[in-house]
Write a protein that holds these residues in place. Structure first.
Motif, PDB file in Angstrom:
ATOM      1  N   ASN A 143      34.809  -4.555 -34.984  1.00  0.00           N
ATOM      2  CA  ASN A 143      34.487  -4.273 -33.583  1.00  0.00           C
ATOM      3  C   ASN A 143      35.284  -5.103 -32.577  1.00  0.00           C
ATOM      4  OD1 ASN A 143      32.978  -2.347 -32.172  1.00  0.00           O
ATOM      5  ND2 ASN A 143      31.587  -3.918 -31.422  1.00  0.00           N
ATOM      6  N   GLY A 144      36.335  -5.785 -33.012  1.00  0.00           N
ATOM      7  CA  GLY A 144      37.195  -6.502 -32.075  1.00  0.00           C
ATOM      8  C   GLY A 144      36.549  -7.723 -31.464  1.00  0.00           C
ATOM      9  N   LEU A 145      37.251  -8.305 -30.465  1.00  0.00           N
ATOM     10  CA  LEU A 145      36.750  -9.482 -29.760  1.00  0.00           C
ATOM     11  C   LEU A 145      36.533  -9.146 -28.287  1.00  0.00           C
ATOM     12  CD1 LEU A 145      39.312 -12.079 -31.211  1.00  0.00           C
ATOM     13  CD2 LEU A 145      36.923 -11.811 -31.906  1.00  0.00           C
ATOM     14  N   PRO A 146      35.523  -9.775 -27.636  1.00  0.00           N
ATOM     15  CA  PRO A 146      35.343  -9.567 -26.185  1.00  0.00           C
ATOM     16  C   PRO A 146      36.575 -10.058 -25.426  1.00  0.00           C
ATOM     17  CG  PRO A 146      33.440 -10.668 -27.157  1.00  0.00           C
ATOM     18  CD  PRO A 146      34.504 -10.678 -28.199  1.00  0.00           C
ATOM     19  N   ILE A 147      36.905  -9.358 -24.350  1.00  0.00           N
ATOM     20  CA  ILE A 147      38.093  -9.692 -23.548  1.00  0.00           C
ATOM     21  C   ILE A 147      37.652  -9.980 -22.120  1.00  0.00           C
ATOM     22  CG2 ILE A 147      40.289  -8.835 -22.654  1.00  0.00           C
ATOM     23  CD1 ILE A 147      40.358  -6.928 -25.092  1.00  0.00           C
ATOM     24  N   MET A 148      38.136 -11.089 -21.568  1.00  0.00           N
ATOM     25  CA  MET A 148      37.912 -11.395 -20.151  1.00  0.00           C
ATOM     26  C   MET A 148      39.244 -11.254 -19.421  1.00  0.00           C
ATOM     27  SD  MET A 148      36.038 -12.392 -17.547  1.00  0.00           S
ATOM     28  CE  MET A 148      34.560 -13.314 -18.025  1.00  0.00           C
ATOM     29  N   LEU A 149      39.292 -10.349 -18.422  1.00  0.00           N
ATOM     30  CA  LEU A 149      40.477 -10.173 -17.586  1.00  0.00           C
ATOM     31  C   LEU A 149      40.292 -11.001 -16.317  1.00  0.00           C
ATOM     32  CD1 LEU A 149      40.898  -6.294 -17.931  1.00  0.00           C
ATOM     33  CD2 LEU A 149      41.928  -8.096 -19.336  1.00  0.00           C
ATOM     34  N   LEU A 150      41.203 -11.930 -16.081  1.00  0.00           N
ATOM     35  CA  LEU A 150      41.074 -12.859 -14.955  1.00  0.00           C
ATOM     36  C   LEU A 150      42.246 -12.653 -14.008  1.00  0.00           C
ATOM     37  CD1 LEU A 150      39.737 -15.375 -13.655  1.00  0.00           C
ATOM     38  CD2 LEU A 150      41.118 -16.785 -15.185  1.00  0.00           C
ATOM     39  N   GLY A 151      41.961 -12.309 -12.749  1.00  0.00           N
ATOM     40  CA  GLY A 151      43.043 -12.100 -11.792  1.00  0.00           C
ATOM     41  C   GLY A 151      42.505 -11.743 -10.432  1.00  0.00           C
ATOM     42  N   PRO A 152      43.360 -11.799  -9.405  1.00  0.00           N
ATOM     43  CA  PRO A 152      42.911 -11.513  -8.041  1.00  0.00           C
ATOM     44  C   PRO A 152      42.486 -10.065  -7.880  1.00  0.00           C
ATOM     45  CG  PRO A 152      45.309 -11.737  -8.125  1.00  0.00           C
ATOM     46  CD  PRO A 152      44.797 -12.157  -9.452  1.00  0.00           C
ATOM     47  N   PHE A 167      32.946  -1.728 -19.674  1.00  0.00           N
ATOM     48  CA  PHE A 167      33.754  -2.593 -18.813  1.00  0.00           C
ATOM     49  C   PHE A 167      32.895  -3.091 -17.660  1.00  0.00           C
ATOM     50  CE2 PHE A 167      36.754  -2.619 -15.038  1.00  0.00           C
ATOM     51  CZ  PHE A 167      37.219  -3.920 -15.287  1.00  0.00           C
ATOM     52  N   LEU A 168      32.695  -4.395 -17.585  1.00  0.00           N
ATOM     53  CA  LEU A 168      31.902  -5.017 -16.517  1.00  0.00           C
ATOM     54  C   LEU A 168      32.827  -5.756 -15.562  1.00  0.00           C
ATOM     55  CD1 LEU A 168      28.867  -6.432 -18.561  1.00  0.00           C
ATOM     56  CD2 LEU A 168      29.068  -4.232 -17.370  1.00  0.00           C
ATOM     57  N   ASP A 169      33.081  -5.158 -14.403  1.00  0.00           N
ATOM     58  CA  ASP A 169      33.915  -5.790 -13.382  1.00  0.00           C
ATOM     59  C   ASP A 169      33.063  -6.752 -12.546  1.00  0.00           C
ATOM     60  OD1 ASP A 169      36.136  -6.384 -11.932  1.00  0.00           O
ATOM     61  OD2 ASP A 169      36.273  -4.450 -10.897  1.00  0.00           O
ATOM     62  N   GLU A 170      33.716  -7.773 -11.982  1.00  0.00           N
ATOM     63  CA  GLU A 170      33.031  -8.805 -11.184  1.00  0.00           C
ATOM     64  C   GLU A 170      31.830  -9.349 -11.961  1.00  0.00           C
ATOM     65  OE1 GLU A 170      34.464  -9.857  -8.637  1.00  0.00           O
ATOM     66  OE2 GLU A 170      35.767  -8.229  -7.999  1.00  0.00           O
ATOM     67  N   ILE A 223      34.606  -5.484 -22.358  1.00  0.00           N
ATOM     68  CA  ILE A 223      35.700  -5.992 -21.519  1.00  0.00           C
ATOM     69  C   ILE A 223      35.082  -6.476 -20.219  1.00  0.00           C
ATOM     70  CG2 ILE A 223      37.890  -5.469 -20.393  1.00  0.00           C
ATOM     71  CD1 ILE A 223      38.191  -3.075 -22.269  1.00  0.00           C
ATOM     72  N   PHE A 224      35.375  -7.723 -19.850  1.00  0.00           N
ATOM     73  CA  PHE A 224      34.873  -8.299 -18.605  1.00  0.00           C
ATOM     74  C   PHE A 224      36.048  -8.522 -17.656  1.00  0.00           C
ATOM     75  CE2 PHE A 224      32.237 -10.312 -22.057  1.00  0.00           C
ATOM     76  CZ  PHE A 224      31.134  -9.482 -21.895  1.00  0.00           C
ATOM     77  N   ALA A 225      35.730  -8.595 -16.368  1.00  0.00           N
ATOM     78  CA  ALA A 225      36.764  -8.920 -15.377  1.00  0.00           C
ATOM     79  C   ALA A 225      36.132  -9.764 -14.281  1.00  0.00           C
ATOM     80  CB  ALA A 225      37.365  -7.648 -14.792  1.00  0.00           C
ATOM     81  N   THR A 226      36.928 -10.714 -13.783  1.00  0.00           N
ATOM     82  CA  THR A 226      36.445 -11.565 -12.690  1.00  0.00           C
ATOM     83  C   THR A 226      37.618 -12.049 -11.854  1.00  0.00           C
ATOM     84  OG1 THR A 226      35.159 -13.531 -12.130  1.00  0.00           O
ATOM     85  CG2 THR A 226      36.532 -13.674 -14.100  1.00  0.00           C
ATOM     86  N   THR A 227      37.324 -12.355 -10.601  1.00  0.00           N
ATOM     87  CA  THR A 227      38.321 -12.957  -9.709  1.00  0.00           C
ATOM     88  C   THR A 227      38.075 -14.451  -9.556  1.00  0.00           C
ATOM     89  OG1 THR A 227      36.908 -12.418  -7.824  1.00  0.00           O
ATOM     90  CG2 THR A 227      38.614 -10.826  -8.382  1.00  0.00           C
ATOM     91  N   GLU A 228      36.989 -14.944 -10.159  1.00  0.00           N
ATOM     92  CA  GLU A 228      36.555 -16.325  -9.952  1.00  0.00           C
ATOM     93  C   GLU A 228      37.005 -17.243 -11.094  1.00  0.00           C
ATOM     94  OE1 GLU A 228      34.829 -17.207  -7.108  1.00  0.00           O
ATOM     95  OE2 GLU A 228      35.292 -15.141  -6.547  1.00  0.00           O
ATOM     96  N   SER A 229      36.892 -18.557 -10.827  1.00  0.00           N
ATOM     97  CA  SER A 229      37.183 -19.561 -11.854  1.00  0.00           C
ATOM     98  C   SER A 229      36.187 -19.429 -13.001  1.00  0.00           C
ATOM     99  CB  SER A 229      37.112 -20.972 -11.262  1.00  0.00           C
ATOM    100  OG  SER A 229      37.025 -21.935 -12.294  1.00  0.00           O
ATOM    101  N   ILE A 230      36.700 -19.364 -14.210  1.00  0.00           N
ATOM    102  CA  ILE A 230      35.826 -19.211 -15.386  1.00  0.00           C
ATOM    103  C   ILE A 230      34.897 -20.420 -15.528  1.00  0.00           C
ATOM    104  CG2 ILE A 230      35.811 -19.028 -17.909  1.00  0.00           C
ATOM    105  CD1 ILE A 230      36.878 -16.538 -16.834  1.00  0.00           C
TER     106      ILE A 230
END
Length: 915
Positions: A126-135, A210-213, A251-258
């Protein structure tokens, strides 16, 4: 008949219309070309089996020419389809195929990120969770969708697997509702929850969520999510006693500091954090590709061709709306819409700077650099012909054609259809034709300022070469290279060639082996442009410019010792290097300014980068202000290509002393022995541990000038072995005095010495130049080479006989009339034999011919010879020898209007009488 039928099918396929498919039926085709239905049917079905025609088996059965359809619509693999829907679904499948590889930047700024993502996706179970970090707007959502497409392509999830996206920011003020949407809720868990409801986790079972923000999740929400990541189980909101299971890739995504936003326990469960660059951080050609993709999409939506002015393209490329790709996309959409409403009934939409949104006006006034408004030519977009996008001018077409030829012709050389020698000549000719066209058949009026900036920086590189290596500046070279880079506009052309990735490393190795000086200068130039103009250094430009420089018959640079100052502080090393280089009037020293907290790994990487981009066969000196010499030395000894002198001390006096020894052309051994002998400093001389390259030394009793000439003659004969053999001119007196202690024996495996006098070094073969000339030692020399290389014996023998004739050698050494100067020297040598009553050996006579030919030219050029400390003593004790030599050469002095100096006479005397 068959040709006529084939041409008709191609014609109607080119104009294929889904609303008029009957035109492609057997009956229609037969009626339109006046052939029987059975004849047409037989031909078409035969061509389907051969793979040349597409057959769509719904009613009515239709036929399409496969090549034409693939060219004008999309590439198809099969020849038979059950329906048009199945045919056009293949296009959707193809568009998702290699979806991650087709992301803009996949081979550039996103290469490392794509590799990370693939690692996560392909991880078992089932793969690994991915965090996409960027503006915001950097393309995280688009990338998440591409991950979904790639997962389907790799058969990790089914084609019907769900892709569910949720922006958590929408529910930030209602965490209970967010939790309910995500995990579902049980009946009665809150007011209005009148029945159980599934959440997105359950709905995404078997697919991707996919969970953005995602930073908007509460601590409790994060805890519930990482529980699911650990166990695959979750409880609906309002009832923790219920346990549900789901197989979901996250898959996660955030614009903030981890670190500052998420619970440490949540962070620990994120093995793959992918940093996405903002628009402003992307290379220029990737920005352009993104902009192109936005305009192409608008062309498809509006069903019209779009022409965009160079000013608009330049503005979009230089914009920095806090790195927001989404903002750029919206500007493109608005500007196309603005132009569309003005010319709704025209076939072409023209987008100008006045079509940009009102909020761009202030930005243009405040930050847009009008110097570059015309840097880019207008660009045309048509979604039906996207392949024509980057070929918008005659110049760009010519450049693209020439660049592609470098690949195609190299493939021909690899397959043996042409020789590598022919390949070099042909490519040098092609690039000169291209550059002549760009220089002489084009006007620069549109943007003279950019062309001037390019020219200035290229001229700066050539000035550096002139100051340090004696290479004269050449206005033609500067204008030609500036023209190429001006019209090419940083476009990466060869990335579109299917064989570029496989050919590139072999072609780079080839040019490094066959035109090392040209490659080095091209690298220097492109690196300087990269630093000064934020200009991307492309390997395809390195290849083409190297061939061009090679075609200009550049002289071979003398490869000296490199020196680097490494010092902690903002500009400590730079200041010291600048002062020393100014005082020494030579750019000997490079500088690396190091922050206080720099690691040994960082230092090592900087030095290796320097080693990779410079020739350090003669040595590299590192002056370091503090640190562990042994540690750094041990790290580098496996990677250096020449001797490395590490000095654990830096001061301006030390730098100047090292520089003074470099001016005297001391080798690295001598510098190690002589520098600051009276000061106790740590130093370490390290030699490379890798397998030594083989070498032949050349030497001449009368000095380095003739040794260098012998080297050049040998290189002409042995050029096909230059990848594994180096030929080094060396000081005869040093070889005779120090034997195996001299530097070449530490760095190379010396297989022979060729010269005019034998330095008598044990275990090293010596071959006299005179013996090569008369042919006595040619067979022995060939036998020696056979022991070390695979050689073409007959061809090599022909080359040696040709290159080592006395006439050919002197032709190579001088610009004088060979027949005339040889007759004059023969008379002078005969006179000396008679007057001194001596019989000269063939070797001694040859050496006199060789030396005096060079002497005459040297005097004509007003070049000096090395100083002789005991010249006064010689003049006192050897008056008769001086008189005889002057008498013997009197006719030559008269013929060439020269005066032979006492220093030159001393050298002739040494050749005559020194054993």
């Amino acid at each position: 008949m068959e040709k006529y039928l084939s041409n008709y099918l191609k014609k109607i396929t080119e104009n294929f219309d889904k609303d008029n498919i009957k035109l492609h039926s057997t009956n229609s085709i037969a009626n339109n070309i006046n052939l029987s239905r059975s004849t047409v049917s037989s031909y078409l079905n035969k061509e389907v089996k051969r793979g040349n025609v597409i057959k769509v088996k719904e009613y009515p059965v239709i036929f399409l020419d496969k090549d034409v359809f693939s060219k004008f619509y999309f590439k198809v693999e099969l020849s038979e389809y059950e329906s048009l829907e199945e045919l056009f679904n293949e296009n959707k499948s193809n568009s998702s195929k290699a979806s991650l590889n087709n992301v803009i930047g996949a081979k550039g700024s996103l290469k490392e990120q794509i590799d990370q993502i693939k690692t996560a996706i392909l991880y078992p179970q089932n793969g690994l969770p991915i965090m996409l970090l960027g503006p915001s707007g950097s393309g995280k959502t688009y990338l998440a969708k591409s991950i979904y497409d790639y997962s389907i392509q790799e058969n990790l999830i089914s084609k019907k697997a769900p892709f569910i996206s949720l922006n958590c920011a929408q529910y930030y003020h209602n965490p209970e509702l967010l939790s309910s949407i995500l995990f579902g809720h049980a009946k009665g868990s809150f007011t209005g929850a009148d029945k159980d409801k599934k959440g997105l986790l359950e709905n995404a079972d078997g697919g991707i969520l996919f969970l953005d923000e995602v930073h908007r999740l509460t601590d409790e929400g994060q805890e519930k999510l990482f529980t699911f990541m650990d166990s695959g189980e979750f409880s609906p909101f309002g009832d923790n006693s219920i346990k549900k299971k789901a197989k979901v890739r996250l898959i996660f995504a955030t614009t903030e500091s981890i670190q500052s936003t998420f619970l440490p326990t949540f962070i620990r469960r994120l093995p793959v954090i992918v940093n996405i660059p903002s628009f402003s951080e992307r290379p220029q050609h990737e920005k352009l590709n993104l902009i192109d993709s936005f305009f192409l999409k608008e062309s498809e939506i509006l069903n019209k061709s779009i022409k965009v002015s160079g000013q608009v393209i330049s503005f979009l490329l230089s914009s920095n709306y806090e790195g927001n790709v989404g903002k750029i996309k919206n500007i493109v959409k608005y500007s196309c819409g603005s132009s569309y409403t003005r010319g709704e009934n025209t076939d072409l939409i023209k987008v100008k700077i006045t079509d940009l949104p009102a909020d761009c006006e202030e930005y243009i006034k405040e930050t847009f650099n009008y110097q570059f408004t015309n840097r880019y030519q207008c660009r045309s977009y048509d979604y039906r012909c996207p392949e024509l996008l980057n070929i918008s001018s005659r110049e760009e077409k010519n450049i693209a054609t020439t660049y592609f030829q470098f690949i195609e012709e190299f493939k021909s050389a690899e397959s043996g259809n042409i020789t590598y020698e022919y390949y070099i000549k042909k490519m040098m000719s092609n690039v000169n034709i291209l550059l002549d066209d760009l220089v002489f058949n084009t006007e620069y009026a549109k943007n003279q300022s950019l062309f001037s900036i390019l020219s200035f920086n290229i001229r700066h590189t050539f000035k550096f070469m002139e100051e340090n290596y004696g290479t004269k500046q050449d206005g033609n070279k500067i204008i030609s290279i500036a023209s190429l880079l001006y019209f090419k506009e940083e476009h990466e052309i060869l990335i579109n060639h299917p064989d570029w990735n496989s050919i590139r490393p072999k072609l780079i190795t080839f040019i490094n082996n066959h035109m090392a000086n040209s490659v080095w200068l091209a690298k220097l130039m492109l690196r300087n442009l990269s630093e000064q103009l934020d200009y991307e250094f492309l390997e395809e430009d390195l290849i083409v410019i190297s061939f061009y420089l090679n075609s200009t018959s550049m002289q071979k640079f003398k490869s000296g010792i490199n020196a680097i100052i490494l010092a902690h502080g903002y500009s400590t090393a730079s200041s010291m290097a600048n002062v020393a280089n100014r005082l020494l009037k030579k750019n000997f020293f490079q500088a690396i300014d190091m922050p206080i907290d720099i690691t040994i790994d960082d230092i090592e990487n900087k030095i290796i980068e320097f080693i990779d981009n410079n020739n350090i066969e003669n040595g590299l000196i590192l002056l370091v202000d503090m640190g562990s010499l042994s540690d750094l030395g041990n790290r580098l000894k496996e990677k250096i290509k020449g001797p490395l002198l590490l000095i654990d001390y830096v001061s301006t006096p030390l730098v100047l002393e090292v520089g003074s020894l470099l001016i005297k052309e001391k080798n690295i051994n001598e510098i190690n022995n002589e520098v600051l002998n009276n000061v106790n400093i740590n130093r370490k001389l390290i030699y490379p541990t890798e397998k030594k390259k083989k070498a032949i030394l050349t030497c001449c009793y009368t000095g380095m000038g003739s040794a260098i000439q012998i080297q050049e003659i040998l290189e002409n004969s042995l050029k096909q072995y230059q990848k594994s053999l180096t030929i080094i001119p060396y000081d005869y007196k040093k070889l005779k005095q120090n034997k195996l202690k001299e530097l070449p024996f530490q760095v190379y495996k010396v297989i022979a010495i060729i010269g005019t006098n034998n330095p008598k070094i044990e275990g090293v073969n010596y071959i006299g130049l005179d013996q090569l000339i008369v042919g006595d030692e040619i067979d022995e020399f060939i036998s020696l080479l056979k022991c070390n290389f695979e050689i073409d014996e007959e061809q090599l023998k022909k080359d040696l006989v040709f290159n080592f004739s006395i006439k050919k050698i002197i032709e190579n050494l001088t610009i004088l009339d060979v027949g005339k100067i040889l007759k004059s020297i023969e008379k002078a040598v005969d006179k000396m034999e008679e007057k001194f009553d001596i019989n000269l050996s063939n070797n001694r006579r040859f050496l006199l011919y060789l030396h005096t030919c060079c002497m005459v030219e040297r005097i004509l050029r007003k070049e000096s010879v090395d100083e002789q400390l005991d010249i006064d003593e010689f003049l006192k004790k050897q008056k008769r020898k001086i008189e005889v030599i002057k008498y013997s050469f009197a006719e030559i002095e008269k013929e060439y209007t020269i005066e032979i100096s006492d220093l030159e006479i001393r050298l002739i005397s040494d050749i005559l009488f020194t054993e």
